[in-house]
Design an enzyme around this catalytic site. Structure first.
Site, PDB file in Angstrom:
ATOM      1  N   ILE A   1     -14.681  23.563 -12.018  1.00 34.83           N
ATOM      2  CA  ILE A   1     -14.772  24.851 -12.694  1.00 34.83           C
ATOM      3  C   ILE A   1     -13.437  25.282 -13.256  1.00 34.83           C
ATOM      4  O   ILE A   1     -13.297  26.331 -13.812  1.00 34.83           O
ATOM      5  CB  ILE A   1     -15.326  25.942 -11.762  1.00 34.83           C
ATOM      6  CG1 ILE A   1     -14.429  26.083 -10.543  1.00 34.83           C
ATOM      7  CG2 ILE A   1     -16.731  25.631 -11.366  1.00 34.83           C
ATOM      8  CD1 ILE A   1     -14.787  27.245  -9.684  1.00 34.83           C
TER       9      ILE A   1
ATOM     10  N   GLY B   1      -2.576  24.215 -14.087  1.00 32.51           N
ATOM     11  CA  GLY B   1      -1.822  24.697 -15.220  1.00 32.51           C
ATOM     12  C   GLY B   1      -1.306  26.091 -14.942  1.00 32.51           C
ATOM     13  O   GLY B   1      -1.015  26.860 -15.829  1.00 32.51           O
TER      14      GLY B   1
ATOM     15  N   ASP C   1       3.345  30.960   4.904  1.00 29.94           N
ATOM     16  CA  ASP C   1       2.842  29.970   5.849  1.00 29.94           C
ATOM     17  C   ASP C   1       3.574  28.641   5.680  1.00 29.94           C
ATOM     18  O   ASP C   1       2.948  27.589   5.575  1.00 29.94           O
ATOM     19  CB  ASP C   1       1.342  29.794   5.662  1.00 29.94           C
ATOM     20  CG  ASP C   1       0.682  29.190   6.901  1.00 29.94           C
ATOM     21  OD1 ASP C   1      -0.459  28.707   6.772  1.00 29.94           O
ATOM     22  OD2 ASP C   1       1.304  29.179   7.980  1.00 29.94           O
TER      23      ASP C   1
END
Ligand SMILES: *[C@@H]1O[C@H](CO)[C@@H](O)[C@H](O)[C@H]1NC(C)=O
Ligand SMILES: *[C@@H]1O[C@H](CO)[C@@H](O)[C@H](O)[C@H]1NC(C)=O
Ligand SMILES: *[C@@H]1O[C@H](CO)[C@@H](O)[C@H](O)[C@H]1NC(C)=O
Ligand SMILES: *[C@@H]1O[C@H](CO)[C@@H](O)[C@H](O)[C@H]1NC(C)=O
Ligand SMILES: *[C@@H]1O[C@H](CO)[C@@H](O)[C@H](O)[C@H]1NC(C)=O
Ligand SMILES: *[C@@H]1O[C@H](CO)[C@@H](O)[C@H](O)[C@H]1NC(C)=O
Ligand SMILES: *[C@@H]1O[C@H](CO)[C@@H](O)[C@H](O)[C@H]1NC(C)=O
Ligand SMILES: *[C@@H]1O[C@H](CO)[C@@H](O)[C@H](O)[C@H]1NC(C)=O
Ligand SMILES: *[C@@H]1O[C@H](CO)[C@@H](O)[C@H](O)[C@H]1NC(C)=O
Ligand SMILES: *[C@@H]1O[C@H](CO)[C@@H](O)[C@H](O)[C@H]1NC(C)=O
Ligand SMILES: *[C@@H]1O[C@H](CO)[C@@H](O)[C@H](O)[C@H]1NC(C)=O
Ligand SMILES: CC(=O)N[C@H]1CO[C@H](CO)[C@@H](O)[C@@H]1O
Length: 840
Positions: free
Chosen positions: A590, A594, A671
Site C-alpha cells: 500500500i 521515500g 527505544d
C-alpha cells in the site's frame, strides 16, 4: 450471317437508347411547371426567408437551399429543417405541391398548432419526424394515408386523443415512436385509450415506443403478431391486467420496458425463450409470483430490473448464467432466502440492488470477484454475520449500502483502501469494534454508522465528509476538532463523548489543544506527513506486541532474522510472511518508502504492505540481524571486532544526531536498544524500529506515557513523563557500553559508584583480544562518552550533536593503557567532557 446479327443488335441498342433519351426529355418538360410549383410553394412557405433572396437565376436554385434534396429530375424528395425555427409556419406549407417528397424531418423546429390534414397528400413519404415540437390536437386521420411510411416519430409533443385505428394501413411501418421518454422537462404526450387493435397489421414493426402516454387497458394481444419487434417500450402508461406470456414469444426483442404501469400476474417460465433480450424493465408494477429459473436462459441480458413489485421466493441461482448482467435491480419485493453465492459469476456487474427484501444469510465472500461493482445495495434485509473483508476487493465500489440488517463483527478497515468509495451506509446493524481510521482515506461524501455498537474513539478523519452520522453507538472520548461544524445529532446516543459541541461536556484541559497542534503540525510539515502514517503503522505494531516490551527481551532471536526488527522474536517465520503477501505481491503493497528522514545509518523503509488484518513494514534487508543477536552469539561476536564495534557506535551517534538536530521537528526515537540497531553484511550499524518515535513539539510539555524497553529507560522517566532527546542520549550510552562489554551493562550501571577500583580493561568483552593501541584510544573515548551519557541528570548528559562531533574530530584523548584506566577515572573524564559540552 454473323455480321447481320451484330448489326441488328446495334440497331436495337440505338433504338432503345433513343426511346430512353426521348422519354427522359419528356419527363423533364412535362414536370417543368410542376417544378416551378414546388419552387413557388417553398418560397411561399416562408421557411427559407433567410435564404430565398439568394438566387442565381436558375429555376432549380431551391435545390441548393438548406435542407433540401432534389432527385435527378429536380423534384424535391427530402426536406430536413432540423432545429430551424419555424414556429407557426407549418400551415403555410403547401403539402399538395410535393408529390415526390419521401423524407420530411421537422425535429425541434418550434412547430405549434395541430398537424395540417393535408399532410396525407405526401403519398410517397417514407420517413416523418415531427418530434420535439409543441404540436397539439389529435393525430389527423389523413396520417394513415401515408402508406409508404416506414418510420414515424412524433415524440415530445402535446398530442392528445387516441391513436387512430387506421394506423393498421401503414403496412410498411417499422419504427414508431410516440413517446416523450427521454426528457422530463417537456410535457407528455397524452395519447389515451387502448393500444389499437389494428396494430397487429403493422407486422413489419421492429421499433415501437409508446412510453409516457396515458394508454390504458391491458397489453393488446395484437402485439403478439409483431414478430419482428426488437424494441418495445410501453413504460409509464396506465396499462393494467396480467403480464401476458405472449410477450415471451416475441423472441426478437432486445429491449422490453413495461416500467410504471399497473400490470399484475407473474413472470412465466416462457421468459426463457427470450434469447435475444438485453434489457428487461418491469419496475413499478404489481407483478407477483417467483422469478422463474428459466431466467438463466437469457444469456444476453445486460440490465434486469424487477424492482417495486410483489415478487416472492428466492433469487434463483440460475441467474448466475446471465453472465453479461451489468445492472441487476430486484429491490422492493418480497424476496427471501440467501444471496446465491454463485452470483459472483456475474463479474461484469456494475450495479447490484437487492434492497428492501427479506433476504437472510450472509454476504458471500465470493463478492470479491465483482471488481467492476460500483453500487452494492443490500439495505433493509435480514442479512447477518459480519461484512466479509473480501468486499475490499470490489475495487470500483462507490456506493455501499448495508443498513437495516443484522450485521455484526467489525467494519473491515480495508474498505478504507477503496479509492472510489463515496457513500457508506452501515447504519442500523449491530456492528462493533472501532471505527477504522482508514475510512478517512476515500473521498467519502456520506458516512452513516449510526445505530450500531461501535466503540472506541472517533478517529480524526472525515473533515471533508459532507454527511456524517455516528449517533447511537458506544463511542467515547473526545469529538475531534475537525467535526466541530457537525450538529449534535451526529453524535447523540453515544456512551461518553466530550467536545466543544452543544450538548456535550467539554473535555479535559489541554487535550483539544494538543490535538489541534498535531493537526497544525501535519499541515505545516507537509514533507513529514508521511512520517505520521509511519508512526501510525508503528503504533499498530506496538499494540501487537502487547506487553512484550515491558519484559526485557529474553528470548533469543534467530541469527540474522530479518524480522527481529519487529520484535516478533522469530515467531512469525519468514516463510509465513512470504506466503501471506504472496511473495510480496505488489497488490498487497500500500505504499513505498521515500520518507524524508534519510540517513545512511537509518534503516530504509522500502514499503508497507497490507494483508488481511496484518500490516508489514518492509525494510532494507539487514543480513546480520540485530546487534543483540550478534553480541549473543560467540562466533559472531568475535567477528564483530573492536574496529567494527567502534564504527557501529559512531554510526548510531550520527543517526541520532541527525534525528535530534537536523530533522524539523526533531524526532526522538525513544527505544534505542541493541534489538533496534541492525547490522548489515559488513557489520555496519543502522537504527531501526521507529515504532515509538515521536515528534518533539517545542511548544508542549511533551508529556507522554512511559514507553521504551526495561534496562534502557532513562532514570528521569521514573519520576517525570517528559520526553526529551536526552532520553535517547541515555539509551545510546547503554547501547555503547553494551557493545564494549558484549552484554547489557545491567548491574554495572547501578554499582558504578561502588566499583571504583574496576579497570576499564576488566569490563571489555573478553571474547575479543584486547584492543590494539590504535583502537584503544577510540575505546577510551567511547567509554568516557558512554558514562557521560548515563548521567542521571538529563541536563548533564551531552547532546548527540556534541557526541557525533567528538567522534568526527580527529583529536584523540591522550590515554594510558586501558588496563591502567579505572572506571573512576573515566567518570572524572566524564565530568571533564561534560564541562566542555555544557560550555558550548
Ligand atoms: C431577404 O429579402 C427580404 C426582403 O426583400 C429582406 O427583408 C430580408 O432581410 C432578406 N434576407 C436576407 C437574409 O438578406
Ligand atoms: C446556382 O444554382 C445551381 C443549381 O442549384 C448551383 O449548382 C450553383 O452552385 C449555383 N450557383 C452559385 C454561384 O451559387
Ligand atoms: C397549393 O398548391 C396547389 C397546386 O399544387 C394549388 O392548387 C393550391 O391552390 C395551393 N394552395 C395554396 C393554399 O396555395
Ligand atoms: C413549447 O412552447 C414553450 C412555451 O410556449 C416553449 O418554452 C418551448 O421551448 C416550446 N418547445 C419547443 C420544443 O419548441
Ligand atoms: C386519404 O385517402 C383517401 C382514399 O384512400 C382519400 O379519400 C382521402 O381524401 C385521403 N385524405 C387525404 C387527407 O389525403
Ligand atoms: C407526464 O404525464 C403525467 C401523467 O399525466 C404527469 O403526472 C406528469 O407530470 C407529466 N410530466 C410532465 C413533465 O409534464
Ligand atoms: C428475427 O430477426 C431475424 C433477423 O432480423 C429474422 O431473420 C427473423 O425472421 C426474426 N424472427 C422473427 C420471428 O421475426
Ligand atoms: C389484475 O388486475 C386486474 C385489474 O386490472 C384485476 O381484475 C385482476 O383480478 C388482477 N389479477 C390479480 C391476479 O390480481
Ligand atoms: C440500474 O437500473 C436501475 C433500475 O432500472 C436504475 O435506477 C439504475 O440507475 C441503473 N444503474 C445504472 C448504473 O444504470
Ligand atoms: C443498463 O445498465 C448499464 C450498465 O449499468 C447502464 O449504463 C445503463 O444506463 C442501464 N440502462 C438503464 C436504462 O438503466
Ligand atoms: C455492544 O457491545 C458490548 C461489548 O462491546 C456488549 O457487551 C453489548 O451487549 C453490545 N450491545 C448490543 C446491543 O449488542
Ligand atoms: C401539369 C403541367 O403543368 N404540365 C405542363 C408540363 O409542361 C408542358 C410544357 O412545358 C406544359 O404545357 C404543361 O402544362
Amino acid at each position: 450471317m454473323a455480321p447481320s446479327v451484330s448489326i441488328s443488335i446495334l440497331v436495337l441498342a440505338l433504338w432503345v437508347l433513343c426511346i430512353f433519351t426521348h422519354s427522359a426529355t419528356m419527363v423533364v418538360s412535362a414536370n417543368s411547371s410542376a417544378l416551378e410549383l414546388e419552387a413557388k410553394a417553398l418560397l411561399e412557405s416562408g421557411w427559407w426567408s433567410w435564404w430565398s433572396n439568394y438566387t442565381n437565376g436558375s429555376s432549380l436554385s431551391h435545390c441548393a437551399w438548406r435542407g433540401i434534396k432534389c432527385k435527378d429530375g429536380g423534384s424535391v424528395i427530402e426536406i430536413d429543417m432540423e432545429e430551424v425555427y419555424l414556429g407557426d409556419k407549418f400551415r403555410k406549407f403547401n403539402f399538395s405541391s410535393f408529390p415526390n417528397l419521401q423524407v420530411l424531418y421537422l425535429y425541434n423546429t418550434g412547430l405549434q398548432g395541430s398537424i395540417p390534414p393535408e399532410i396525407g397528400t405526401l403519398s410517397k413519404l417514407t420517413s416523418l419526424s415531427l418530434s420535439m415540437n409543441n404540436l397539439t390536437g389529435n393525430l389527423p386521420l389523413s396520417l394513415t394515408n401515408l402508406t409508404q411510411l416506414e418510420a414515424c416519430s412524433i415524440q415530445y409533443n402535446l398530442f392528445s386523443g387516441s391513436i387512430p385505428d387506421e394506423l393498421g394501413n401503414l403496412k410498411n411501418l417499422r419504427y414508431l415512436s410516440a413517446s416523450n421518454n427521454q426528457l422530463t422537462d417537456l410535457s407528455n404526450n397524452t395519447l389515451t385509450g387502448p393500444i389499437p387493435s389494428t396494430l397487429s397489421l403493422l407486422t413489419g414493426l421492429s421499433y415501437l415506443d409508446l412510453s409516457s402516454n396515458e394508454i390504458s387497458g391491458s397489453i393488446a394481444s395484437e402485439i403478439r403478431f409483431l414478430k419482428h419487434l426488437e424494441y418495445l417500450d410501453l413504460q409509464q402508461n396506465k396499462l393494467t391486467g396480467p403480464l401476458p406470456s405472449f410477450l415471451w414469444h416475441l423472441t426478437n426483442l432486445t429491449y422490453l420496458s413495461l416500467n410504471s404501469n399497473q400490470i399484475n400476474g407473474s413472470i412465466t417460465a416462457e421468459i426463457g425463450n427470450m434469447k435475444n433480450l438485453e434489457e428487461l424493465y418491469l419496475n413499478y408494477n404489481d407483478i407477483a409470483g417467483q422469478i422463474p429459473i428459466t431466467i438463466g436462459h437469457l444469456i444476453k441480458l445486460r440490465n434486469l430490473s424487477l424492482a417495486w413489485n410483489q415478487i416472492s421466493g428466492s433469487i434463483p441461482a440460475e441467474i448466475a448464467n446471465c453472465i453479461l448482467l451489468q445492472n441487476l435491480t430486484l429491490s422492493h419485493n418480497y424476496l427471501t432466502g440467501t444471496i446465491p453465492f454463485n452470483m459472483s459469476n456475474l463479474y461484469l456487474l456494475v450495479y447490484l440492488d437487492l434492497s428492501y427484501n427479506n433476504l437472510s444469510g450472509f454476504i458471500p465472500r465470493t463478492i470479491s470477484h465483482l471488481t467492476d461493482l460500483e453500487t452494492l445495495s443490500l439495505n433493509w434485509n435480514q442479512i447477518s454475520d459480519s461484512i466479509p473483508i473480501e468486499i475490499a476487493d470490489c475495487r470500483s465500489l462507490k456506493h455501499l449500502s448495508l443498513s437495516h440488517n443484522y450485521l455484526t463483527g467489525n467494519i473491515p478497515f480495508l474498505i478504507g483502501y477503496l479509492h472510489f468509495l463515496n457513500a457508506v451506509d452501515l447504519s442500523h446493524n449491530n456492528i462493533s469494534g472501532d471505527i477504522p481510521f482508514e475510512l478517512g482515506s476515500p473521498p467519502l461524501e456520506l458516512l452513516d454508522l449510526s445505530y450500531n455498537n461501535l466503540t472506541g474513539n472517533i478517529p480524526m478523519f472525515s473533515i471533508s465528509i459532507k454527511e456524517i452520522n455516528l449517533s447511537y453507538n458506544s463511542l467515547q472520548g473526545q469529538i475531534p476538532n475537525g467535526y466541530l461544524n457537525c450538529t449534535p445529532y451526529t453524535f447523540i446516543g453515544n456512551k461518553d463523548l466530550c467536545g466543544d459541541i452543544q450538548g456535550f461536556r467539554p473535555c479535559f484541559r489541554n487535550s483539544p489543544n494538543s490535538f489541534s497542534k498535531i493537526v497544525h503540525q501535519i499541515k505545516i510539515v507537509v514533507p513529514l506527513s508521511f512520517f505520521l502514517v509511519f508512526l501510525l503503522l508503528g503504533f499498530i505494531f506496538l499494540s501487537r506486541r502487547g506487553d512484550k516490551k515491558t519484559k526485557s527481551d529474553s528470548s533469543e532471536p534467530k541469527n540474522g532474522d530479518l524480522f527481529s526488527i519487529w520484535n516478533y522474536d522469530g515467531k512469525i517465520a519468514y516463510e509465513d510472511i512470504i506466503e501471506a503477501t504472496k511473495d510480496f505481491d505488489i497488490s498487497y503493497c500500500i505504499g513505498t518508502g521515500g520518507y524524508e528522514i534519510r540517513h545512511r545509518n537509518i534503516v530504509k523503509l522500502l514499503g508497507y504492505c497490507l494483508h488481511n488484518r496484518c500490516m508489514f513494514l518492509i525494510y532494507e534487508y539487514m543480513e546480520r540481524g540485530s546487534l543483540f543477536s550478534v553480541l549473543s552469539n560467540n562466533v559472531e561476536a568475535m567477528e564483530f571486532d573492536w574496529m567494527k564495534r567502534m564504527n557501529v557506535i559512531k554510526s548510531t551517534a550520527h543517526a541520532l544526531c541527525y534525528m535530534h538536530h537536523e530533522c524539523v521537528p526533531a524526532i526522538v526515537h525513544r527505544d534505542i536498544t541493541s534489538n533496534n540497531i541492525l547490522l548489515n553484511s559488513e557489520l555496519e550499524g543502522f537504527v531501526s524500529d521507529f515504532g515509538m518515535a515521536k515528534f518533539l513539539d517545542p511548544d508542549s510539555s511533551n508529556q507522554t506515557l512511559v514507553a521504551g524497553t526495561y534496562g534502557y529507560l532513562a532514570p528521569e522517566l521514573a519520576y517525570t513523563m517528559v520526553v526529551t532527546e536526552k532520553c535517547d542520549v541515555y539509551n545510546f550510552g547503554v547501547v555503547a557500553l553494551e557493545i564494549l562489554m558484549g552484554r547489557h551493562p545491567g548491574e554495572l550501571m547501578t554499582s558504578l559508584s561502588s566499583s571504583q577500583s574496576v579497570m576499564l580493561n576488566d569490563i571489555l568483552d573478553q571474547r575479543l583480544p584486547p584492543p590494539n593501541r590504535l583502537v584503544a584510544k577510540d575505546v577510551f573515548l567511547v567509554a568516557a562518552i558512554s558514562f557521560a551519557c548515563l548521567h542521571t541528570k538529563p541536563k548533564s548528559r551531552p547532546t548527540m550533536k556534541w557526541v557525533s562531533q567528538e567522534f568526527l574530530s580527529h583529536k584523540k584523548p591522550v590515554t594510558n593503557p586501558l588496563h591502567s584506566v579505572s572506571l573512576w577515572q573515566l567518570r572524572n573524564q566524564e565530568n571533564y567532557i561534560i564541562g566542555e559540552s555544557e560550555t558550548q
